[in-house]
Design an enzyme around this catalytic site. Sequence first.
Site, mmCIF file in Angstrom:
data_model
loop_
_atom_site.group_PDB
_atom_site.id
_atom_site.type_symbol
_atom_site.label_atom_id
_atom_site.label_comp_id
_atom_site.label_asym_id
_atom_site.label_seq_id
_atom_site.Cartn_x
_atom_site.Cartn_y
_atom_site.Cartn_z
ATOM 1 N N SER A 267 50.978 -30.300 -15.293
ATOM 2 C CA SER A 267 50.119 -30.156 -16.465
ATOM 3 C C SER A 267 50.582 -29.002 -17.350
ATOM 4 O O SER A 267 51.754 -28.952 -17.728
ATOM 5 C CB SER A 267 48.683 -29.972 -15.975
ATOM 6 O OG SER A 267 47.788 -30.373 -16.955
ATOM 7 N N LYS A 271 54.507 -28.106 -18.631
ATOM 8 C CA LYS A 271 55.042 -27.691 -19.933
ATOM 9 C C LYS A 271 55.867 -26.421 -19.719
ATOM 10 O O LYS A 271 56.981 -26.268 -20.233
ATOM 11 C CB LYS A 271 53.903 -27.395 -20.924
ATOM 12 C CG LYS A 271 52.817 -28.486 -21.053
ATOM 13 C CD LYS A 271 51.733 -28.097 -22.050
ATOM 14 C CE LYS A 271 50.339 -28.673 -21.782
ATOM 15 N NZ LYS A 271 50.118 -30.067 -21.885
ATOM 16 N N TRP A 358 45.359 -39.105 -21.277
ATOM 17 C CA TRP A 358 45.370 -37.926 -22.148
ATOM 18 C C TRP A 358 46.798 -37.371 -22.299
ATOM 19 O O TRP A 358 47.178 -36.866 -23.337
ATOM 20 C CB TRP A 358 44.421 -36.885 -21.543
ATOM 21 C CG TRP A 358 44.130 -35.676 -22.374
ATOM 22 C CD1 TRP A 358 44.348 -34.377 -22.027
ATOM 23 C CD2 TRP A 358 43.512 -35.635 -23.673
ATOM 24 N NE1 TRP A 358 43.927 -33.534 -23.022
ATOM 25 C CE2 TRP A 358 43.403 -34.283 -24.052
ATOM 26 C CE3 TRP A 358 43.057 -36.621 -24.563
ATOM 27 C CZ2 TRP A 358 42.859 -33.874 -25.260
ATOM 28 C CZ3 TRP A 358 42.512 -36.207 -25.780
ATOM 29 C CH2 TRP A 358 42.416 -34.852 -26.107
ATOM 30 N N HIS A 408 45.214 -37.488 -13.066
ATOM 31 C CA HIS A 408 45.881 -36.205 -13.324
ATOM 32 C C HIS A 408 45.855 -35.332 -12.064
ATOM 33 O O HIS A 408 44.825 -34.726 -11.743
ATOM 34 C CB HIS A 408 45.108 -35.540 -14.466
ATOM 35 C CG HIS A 408 45.795 -34.379 -15.095
ATOM 36 N ND1 HIS A 408 46.953 -34.506 -15.818
ATOM 37 C CD2 HIS A 408 45.474 -33.061 -15.114
ATOM 38 C CE1 HIS A 408 47.305 -33.310 -16.277
ATOM 39 N NE2 HIS A 408 46.428 -32.416 -15.850
HETATM 40 C C1 GTR Z 1 44.090 -30.088 -20.546
HETATM 41 C C2 GTR Z 1 45.080 -30.063 -21.667
HETATM 42 C C3 GTR Z 1 46.349 -30.694 -21.200
HETATM 43 C C4 GTR Z 1 46.791 -30.216 -19.846
HETATM 44 C C5 GTR Z 1 45.651 -29.874 -18.927
HETATM 45 C C6 GTR Z 1 45.967 -28.953 -17.759
HETATM 46 O O1 GTR Z 1 42.826 -29.697 -20.915
HETATM 47 O O2 GTR Z 1 44.518 -30.766 -22.760
HETATM 48 O O3 GTR Z 1 47.348 -30.514 -22.178
HETATM 49 O O4 GTR Z 1 47.674 -29.179 -19.970
HETATM 50 O O5 GTR Z 1 44.588 -29.260 -19.554
HETATM 51 O O6 GTR Z 1 46.840 -28.100 -17.836
HETATM 52 O O7 GTR Z 1 45.285 -29.078 -16.763
#
Ligand code: GTR
Length: 427
Positions: A267, A271, A358, A408
Amino acid sequence: MPSPRLALLFALLPMLMNTADARKKGFIYEESEVPAYTLPDPLAADDGSAVTTASQWKESRRAEILNHFEQSVYGRRPGKPEALEFTVTSEDENALGGLARRKQLSVLFEGGGRPFAVHVLLYIPNSANGPAPVFIGYNFNGNHSIHADPGIDLSKSWMRKNDNGNANHRATESARGAGSSRWPVETILKRGYAVATAYYGDVEPDHANGWKDGIRSYYETDAQGHALKRENWSAITAWSWALSRIVDYFETDSDIDAERVALLGHSRLGKTSLWAGATDERFAIIISNNSGCGGAALSRRSFGETVKQINTSFPHWFNSSFKAFNGNEGALPVDQHELIALLAPRPVYVASAVEDEWADPNGEFLSAKAASPVYELFGKKGVGVDMQPPIDSPVGDFIGYHVRSGGHAVTDFDWAQYLDFADRHLK
Ligand code: GTR
């Protein structure tokens, strides 16, 4: 005793919650609704000329793209600090029932005359008969969260959420092992890899004002000696820079093979891992797990999270210039496939989850695919397919890709692919 019905509900709850990577309103989730876009060509230099050889890429084109990401997305970073020290704070030869040696250490450095520490947990397989390759990844909730091992120091740092055993933004004893489903530590060790982790919040607490307590308030110049204000870099750059400091440590530890470092992030930390791999070529393998917008997913493809949304929810993740591309992604000098291309010719794995809309799973695939021509310059095969593969069917050679079932998270399925990928490329 709860009634049987209630018991059933409790049993189903985690499942129900997992599938609830719920759709936020006002965003696109249908392929047919994605507006048309054109991606910049990584193999067209800024002056329009074609890049046709690996040496052209290495000597000039790569630097152009890296510079665009620094200027327009993540920002610049300081150089290696002069005063960098490593202190091993505890060592146990017989951790995890004898499977591994556990070391805990602090990476210490100064910035602007102030001391700073990042705490690293390291397990080295006792079966190793030489320097071990290592998987490194940041954790979201402190080193103690990755495993219930009582020998792990409980983090004293600020925690973002008051869940998983955190209260008043601090970890409590019940936070031990709370994130262990994402870290199959024993499995990794048994495959011959060391495991290293650190808490990203040691570097910069993950909130808009976190820079005040993080390393961004410490440094005033970048690696070239140019002025570096906090908005010229970003939390993602701060986190990725500190990963490089951990590699500096690996280079001093004879138990670790610093040429075989596989970096993994989930997540926002996915990045971070991609950017760390782009800015530091010592990472031998880079793994992006569900990194989404600002990670592996294409910014120009409006599906799920958008640039505007991420800049609004998490303004500190990116530099100030990135905000100019809110709703105007077509004006970006680069797109995220070029971030993956910056990793070439090193092996990179991009993983999506089908319910994690997402993060735009297909946008992550298309990005991995669009990076492939750069790998081909080096005679390496990228994803090797034209369309996103079916669920739970990994593809790719030097660019690995899968979209797995579920939401996720980092799962055992993901790790099974990463371990095979690392075996293939590092052994
Ligand atoms: C979310 C965000 C994502 C992702 C995520 C995370 O809220 O919109 O881009 O990075 O968090 O890191 O868990």
